[in-house]
Design an enzyme around this catalytic site. Sequence first.
Site, PDB file in Angstrom:
ATOM      1  N   SER A 140       0.842  -1.188   0.000  1.00  0.00           N
ATOM      2  CA  SER A 140       0.000   0.000   0.000  1.00  0.00           C
ATOM      3  C   SER A 140       0.875   1.235   0.000  1.00  0.00           C
ATOM      4  CB  SER A 140      -0.886   0.010   1.258  1.00  0.00           C
ATOM      5  OG  SER A 140      -1.593   1.217   1.417  1.00  0.00           O
ATOM      6  N   TYR A 153      -2.651  -1.222  10.212  1.00  0.00           N
ATOM      7  CA  TYR A 153      -2.637  -1.349   8.758  1.00  0.00           C
ATOM      8  C   TYR A 153      -1.260  -1.014   8.202  1.00  0.00           C
ATOM      9  CZ  TYR A 153      -4.386  -0.973   3.950  1.00  0.00           C
ATOM     10  OH  TYR A 153      -4.593  -1.149   2.605  1.00  0.00           O
TER      11      TYR A 153
END
Length: 276
Positions: A140, A153
Amino acid sequence: MAKLETAFITGAASGIGLALARALAARGATLYLTDVNETALEEAAASLKAAQVNVYSAKVDVSDRWAVEAAVADAEAKMGGIDIIFNNAGVSLSDTVEKMTYADLEWVMNINFYGVVHGTKAVLDGMLERGRGHIVNISSLFGLVGIPSQSAYCAAKHAVKGFNESLFYELQGTGVQIHSVHPGGVDTNIVRSGKHLHNIEGDIAEGETQERFQELAITTPDQAAAIILGGVDRGEYRILVGKDARWADRLSRWMPNRWRKMFMNKMTDRSGKSPF
């Protein structure tokens, strides 16, 4: 263009995973799709089969190593080997380190990091034996930078980045390629289906994170899939998806002591609130 006759995709029922499935189907690939959402997975597989695509599917929780290995074995038996795997399944959590529970941290890590590990290791021996293959692991933009209320995350996606880079060196000369993908804001269901509890301003109202994320999701799943497959075709190791990912990557490397303030200013909406 890479030879991609068979593909295994996790998180394939929606978002980037489904967009990848459709793009690969257009190239004539045989597909093996997995997702934890069985109903959505069946709908995705049915839509592809209706378009005369050769597709198999199985409900899989990627945090379950044995389930991933069983699905990969089934895919190899049915498709005669896997040319490319997309370890794409993921979940989101918004919470501060102070208030986050260990259970929620483990939930994110087990899916977003160990799910990638499980998929990678399940296909690796077969690819090495055949002397070819592509492993596409989805990290990401948050695997490149740290964001408030996204510690779990970010930790998982940074772990994927480090895992990918180590594997890159290990695979040199084998014919097997690893691709580290870093999407910015992509208009998927990951936030809508995630857990959003607290941010730096306090409790998060229902729907608040999704509403703010929607303004930042500047890339469509189809656009993301095209960028990813283009990077695979070119043999690129690191694939940045979206101008926001490219912007943050450059600033964090070029101006490591200044970019953080600039980034948060950029991310703050007109009301003065952070989206995180």
